[in-house]
Design a protein around this motif. Sequence first.
Motif, PDB file in Angstrom:
ATOM      1  N   THR A 105       0.851  -1.191   0.000  1.00 47.24           N
ATOM      2  CA  THR A 105       0.000   0.000   0.000  1.00 47.24           C
ATOM      3  C   THR A 105       0.887   1.241   0.000  1.00 47.24           C
ATOM      4  OG1 THR A 105      -0.171  -0.190   2.416  1.00 47.24           O
ATOM      5  CG2 THR A 105      -2.038  -0.993   1.114  1.00 47.24           C
ATOM      6  N   LYS A 107      -6.181   6.416  -0.723  1.00 44.33           N
ATOM      7  CA  LYS A 107      -6.582   7.819  -0.797  1.00 44.33           C
ATOM      8  C   LYS A 107      -6.643   8.402   0.609  1.00 44.33           C
ATOM      9  CE  LYS A 107      -9.159   7.570  -5.137  1.00 44.33           C
ATOM     10  NZ  LYS A 107     -10.461   7.836  -5.823  1.00 44.33           N
ATOM     11  N   ILE A 108      -5.844   9.412   0.832  1.00 43.28           N
ATOM     12  CA  ILE A 108      -5.763  10.035   2.147  1.00 43.28           C
ATOM     13  C   ILE A 108      -6.728  11.214   2.178  1.00 43.28           C
ATOM     14  CG2 ILE A 108      -4.237  11.023   3.887  1.00 43.28           C
ATOM     15  CD1 ILE A 108      -3.405   8.211   2.991  1.00 43.28           C
ATOM     16  N   PRO A 109      -7.677  11.249   3.115  1.00 47.81           N
ATOM     17  CA  PRO A 109      -8.604  12.384   3.197  1.00 47.81           C
ATOM     18  C   PRO A 109      -7.848  13.688   3.463  1.00 47.81           C
ATOM     19  CG  PRO A 109      -9.372  10.543   4.536  1.00 47.81           C
ATOM     20  CD  PRO A 109      -7.975  10.216   4.123  1.00 47.81           C
ATOM     21  N   LYS A 128      -1.955   1.372  -9.160  1.00 45.11           N
ATOM     22  CA  LYS A 128      -3.134   2.165  -8.812  1.00 45.11           C
ATOM     23  C   LYS A 128      -4.057   1.462  -7.828  1.00 45.11           C
ATOM     24  CE  LYS A 128      -5.959   0.930 -12.871  1.00 45.11           C
ATOM     25  NZ  LYS A 128      -6.661   1.499 -14.057  1.00 45.11           N
ATOM     26  N   THR A 184       1.924  11.657  -8.359  1.00 42.07           N
ATOM     27  CA  THR A 184       1.091  11.024  -9.390  1.00 42.07           C
ATOM     28  C   THR A 184       1.767  11.132 -10.751  1.00 42.07           C
ATOM     29  OG1 THR A 184      -0.950  11.501  -8.168  1.00 42.07           O
ATOM     30  CG2 THR A 184      -1.152  11.060 -10.520  1.00 42.07           C
ATOM     31  N   ILE A 215      -2.866   2.258  -4.157  1.00 43.67           N
ATOM     32  CA  ILE A 215      -2.840   3.628  -3.648  1.00 43.67           C
ATOM     33  C   ILE A 215      -3.971   3.814  -2.645  1.00 43.67           C
ATOM     34  CG2 ILE A 215      -3.059   6.061  -4.245  1.00 43.67           C
ATOM     35  CD1 ILE A 215      -0.499   4.838  -5.280  1.00 43.67           C
ATOM     36  N   GLY A 228       1.339  15.440  -3.645  1.00 44.53           N
ATOM     37  CA  GLY A 228       0.577  14.322  -4.174  1.00 44.53           C
ATOM     38  C   GLY A 228       0.397  14.413  -5.679  1.00 44.53           C
ATOM     39  N   SER A 241      -0.311  12.695   0.008  1.00 44.38           N
ATOM     40  CA  SER A 241      -1.313  13.712   0.305  1.00 44.38           C
ATOM     41  C   SER A 241      -2.041  14.165  -0.949  1.00 44.38           C
ATOM     42  CB  SER A 241      -0.661  14.922   0.988  1.00 44.38           C
ATOM     43  OG  SER A 241       0.042  15.687   0.037  1.00 44.38           O
ATOM     44  N   THR A 242      -3.099  14.939  -0.735  1.00 47.81           N
ATOM     45  CA  THR A 242      -3.859  15.502  -1.852  1.00 47.81           C
ATOM     46  C   THR A 242      -3.307  16.861  -2.284  1.00 47.81           C
ATOM     47  OG1 THR A 242      -5.409  16.509  -0.281  1.00 47.81           O
ATOM     48  CG2 THR A 242      -5.986  14.339  -1.168  1.00 47.81           C
ATOM     49  N   GLY A 253       0.745   5.643   0.199  1.00 47.26           N
ATOM     50  CA  GLY A 253      -0.087   6.800   0.523  1.00 47.26           C
ATOM     51  C   GLY A 253       0.649   8.107   0.312  1.00 47.26           C
TER      52      GLY A 253
END
Length: 258
Positions: free
Chosen positions: A141, A172-174, A167, A154, A170, A150, A145-146, A143
């Motif tokens: 896994t 998804k981190i809130p 994919k 990507t 991955i 991040g 950030s957005t 992780g």
Amino acid sequence: MKYSNVIVSGLCMSMVSQVIAAPTDVPSDEPVTLRIISSMATRQLLAELIEQFEQQSKYKVKLESVGGVDAAKRVEAGEAFDVVILSATAIDKLIDSGKILPDSRIDLVKSGVAIAVKEGTQVIDVSSEAAVKQAVLAAKTIGYSTGPSGVYLTGLFERWGIADQIKGRIVKIPPGVPVGSLVAKGEVELGFQQLSELLPLKGITILGPLPADIQIMTRFSAGVPLNTNQQAAVEVLLNFLASPAATEAKINNGMEPI
């Protein structure tokens, strides 16, 4: 590594007429509380610097740190703040949309991305681009950030040609949730985030920064919203945040002064 002296630049024209040497130079005896919104990357640093500032001045500061995307949305929606501290790119977008005063951006720090695993797990090599790529391919896994880092990662995985391969791994981190907190819980095996966000967390081992040839340095800046009515107090605060007095805290929190 040598760090350059802090340079205060981009003060809005209404704020350059005076130079305030120290946060003790408070122009009013009226009690004022300044409201700041920031991204999570600068939360620990700002908390430390605000404590120093409040000890040296008559002002109080209320800090709210959230995911950078959410912070920008709230400023765009017109929520009232006195200072906004986000990535330089986000501040520029808010200037372009008319939410931040033109020419008010002050660059404060730069921060790079580091890699972490759960404490007690095997320490792996991340000293080169090839080693990082292998670590990503081997992780169950992954992780990140957005925020800007991040988006960059990507693109990096796409450039490596492994985006489709990983994919499904991955996580998804809130927004607003530290990647390292999920690494510590074992929900993410290999975590990427700003070093400043990883340093305060327990239960993780920081393997090191991204190698220089694939490192991304995010510049974090302050901007002054159009709807603030505390420009004099804001000037005092921003002068302090960008002053040499704040340099040590910036370095100790994994950031590079500008």
